[in-house]
Design an enzyme around this catalytic site. Structure first.
Site, PDB file in Angstrom:
ATOM      1  N   GLN A 263       0.822  -1.211   0.000  1.00 50.59           N
ATOM      2  CA  GLN A 263       0.000   0.000   0.000  1.00 50.59           C
ATOM      3  C   GLN A 263       0.853   1.257   0.000  1.00 50.59           C
ATOM      4  OE1 GLN A 263      -3.520  -0.006  -0.432  1.00 50.59           O
ATOM      5  NE2 GLN A 263      -2.748  -2.021  -1.003  1.00 50.59           N
ATOM      6  N   HIS A 266       1.626   3.125  -3.373  1.00 52.43           N
ATOM      7  CA  HIS A 266       0.644   3.957  -4.062  1.00 52.43           C
ATOM      8  C   HIS A 266       1.066   5.417  -4.126  1.00 52.43           C
ATOM      9  CE1 HIS A 266      -2.888   1.599  -5.133  1.00 52.43           C
ATOM     10  NE2 HIS A 266      -2.743   0.898  -4.037  1.00 52.43           N
ATOM     11  N   GLU A 332      -8.962   2.683   5.996  1.00 54.53           N
ATOM     12  CA  GLU A 332      -9.535   2.338   4.693  1.00 54.53           C
ATOM     13  C   GLU A 332      -9.494   0.820   4.513  1.00 54.53           C
ATOM     14  OE1 GLU A 332      -8.674   3.211  -0.057  1.00 54.53           O
ATOM     15  OE2 GLU A 332      -7.121   3.617   1.427  1.00 54.53           O
ATOM     16  N   HIS A 333      -8.319   0.257   4.738  1.00 51.07           N
ATOM     17  CA  HIS A 333      -8.118  -1.198   4.661  1.00 51.07           C
ATOM     18  C   HIS A 333      -7.667  -1.699   6.028  1.00 51.07           C
ATOM     19  CE1 HIS A 333      -6.870   0.473   0.650  1.00 51.07           C
ATOM     20  NE2 HIS A 333      -7.731  -0.442   0.226  1.00 51.07           N
ATOM     21  N   ASP A 366      -7.944  -5.193  -3.851  1.00 57.33           N
ATOM     22  CA  ASP A 366      -7.714  -4.183  -4.877  1.00 57.33           C
ATOM     23  C   ASP A 366      -8.117  -4.671  -6.259  1.00 57.33           C
ATOM     24  OD1 ASP A 366      -6.757  -2.264  -3.150  1.00 57.33           O
ATOM     25  OD2 ASP A 366      -4.647  -2.745  -3.469  1.00 57.33           O
ATOM     26  N   HIS A 425     -52.084  21.975   8.550  1.00 53.27           N
ATOM     27  CA  HIS A 425     -51.776  20.546   8.424  1.00 53.27           C
ATOM     28  C   HIS A 425     -52.985  19.714   8.848  1.00 53.27           C
ATOM     29  CE1 HIS A 425     -47.682  21.900   7.945  1.00 53.27           C
ATOM     30  NE2 HIS A 425     -47.213  20.654   7.915  1.00 53.27           N
TER      31      HIS A 425
END
Length: 437
Positions: A263, A266, A332-333, A366, A425
């Protein structure tokens, strides 16, 4: 290489944990002014602005922003057969998993003649953004398009930055993936300009406004999403990727190190975090990270990510404390590589996607697991979900009451109407029975 945060012997409060979690030094708000100017250019000058932005930011001026349909087919015809097979496999897997995300319609019968129907209605048009900076992401085409198709979205537009190496068109693998999925509305545009074009439309090239924009991107894409969120729906303000691994003494140190490095490649701002109750494992992982980081292709990028403030080894007293820290981080992961993963999982609430056991690495998610890889970053998993078919659906309630059922609840409406000083109403209900007076 990774700094150490030692929480052993401490019991931080939830507020203190939030202050302790490692984060990259990024702030979407600093990009807002520039993103706003880029969007305003597109609103005022349309295709001319988009072409100029491609020239400034991507180093190439396309012949046109919209990619011709024949170019998409040419890209598909030229696609490496092995890559095509991989894309087709992932399409099939993601389609199956996405179908499970579409809620079934429900009918609630509240009494004789009193019915509330629940249906999930897709938006009619979406704009999907596929980044194209440090890498090419055909997997992101699949992860964005398939859930939208499963949800029933009728009109799908896709954008990806112009590529100087490919004559100003989108990367041919992106074009091929789009063609494989039946998407013929593809634009060579990137960054904040693309988000603005989706939100407001570009009449000169036939680009109609969309109801929702999805897909990852850099800080300017995130800023642009924030700016257009009052005009169109967005999935999330995606930022740099992150991974958090909970591991105990039973974990394989090399597996953990490989996943953290995977990761980190990236982006220089990618976060890689190990949370463990085993100092022995921590030392072994650090040793394996050093070897793997030095040997991998993007060694400089990995090294910068792993030495940044967003990456760390976190030492805890036990796995319960590991779960508390993880929920504060909101990864995230999340990988759980411990002897009893289900016991840890029971204490986890906040994560984009969770990978259980030594043979469920994040890189599987992924590309090939069938789960979606467009996930909340930067701690937003504490309150945002990942991309799914539900992203493109809106719950709608349909009310069907007959005369008898309305009469039964008329006193309830009248009571609220009087208490809230909204007499019309109640009168709207009374009008239906006035003839009986």
């Amino acid at each position: 290489m990774l700094r150490t945060i030692d929480l052993r012997g401490t019991r931080p409060t939830p507020t203190e944990l939030l202050a302790l979690v490692p984060r990259a030094d990024t702030d979407v708000s600093v990009a807002l002014d520039r993103a706003r100017k880029i969007i305003d250019e597109v609103r005022e000058h349309g295709e001319h602005a988009l072409l100029g932005q491609s020239e400034r930011f991507d180093g190439v001026r396309p012949d046109a922003v919209r990619v011709p349909a024949e170019a998409l087919q040419e890209a598909l015809d030229a696609l490496d057969p092995e890559v095509r097979t991989a894309i087709e496999s992932t399409i099939a897997r993601v389609r199956i998993a996405s179908a499970a995300q579409v809620p079934a319609p429900e009918i609630s019968v509240l009494g004789d003649g009193a019915i509330v129907e629940q249906r999930w209605q897709p938006v009619s048009r979406v704009g999907l953004y596929i980044p194209g900076g440090k890498a090419v992401y055909p997997s992101s085409v699949v992860m964005n398009v398939v859930p939208a198709q499963v949800a029933g979205v009728r009109s799908i537009a896709l954008a990806s930055p112009s590529q100087a190496d490919h004559g100003g068109r989108v990367h041919p693998t992106i074009a091929a993936a789009a063609a494989l999925l039946g998407i013929d509305e593809v634009y060579a545009m990137g960054g904040a300009g693309a988000i603005g074009a989706f939100a407001y439309g570009v009449p000169g090239i036939g680009l109609e406004p969309v109801q929702r924009v999805t897909g990852p991107g850099n800080v300017y894409v995130a800023a642009a999403k924030r700016l257009v969120s009052g005009v169109t729906g967005i999935d999330a303000e995606a930022g740099p990727t992150d991974i958090l691994v909970i591991a105990d003494d039973a974990a394989d140190a090399d597996f953990v190190a490989a996943d953290l490095v995977s990761q980190a490649e990236h982006d220089e701002l990618a976060a890689a975090v190990l949370v463990t109750d085993s100092p022995r494992l921590a030392d072994a992982v650090l040793a394996r990270i050093a070897a793997r980081a030095a040997a991998t292709k993007h060694a400089d990028r990995v090294r910068e990510a792993l030495t940044g403030p967003q990456s760390a080894v976190v030492l805890v007293d036990d796995l319960e404390q590991a779960a508390r820290f993880t929920d504060a981080f909101g990864p995230e992961h999340l990988e759980i590589q411990v002897q009893d993963p289900d016991a840890v999982l029971a204490n986890i609430s906040n994560a984009g996607a969770i990978f259980i056991g030594p043979y469920s690495p994040v890189s599987l998610g992924d590309y090939a697991a069938g789960s979606n890889h467009v996930l909340p970053t930067g701690g937003t998993a504490r309150y945002v979900s990942g991309l799914s078919a539900a992203t493109f659906l809106r719950p709608q309630q349909i009310v069907r009451y007959d005369e008898r059922a309305l009469r039964e609840v008329a006193p309830v409406v009248a009571a609220f109407s009087r208490e809230e000083d909204l007499p019309a109403h109640g009168e709207a209900v009374e009008a239906r029975f006035a003839h009986e007076g």
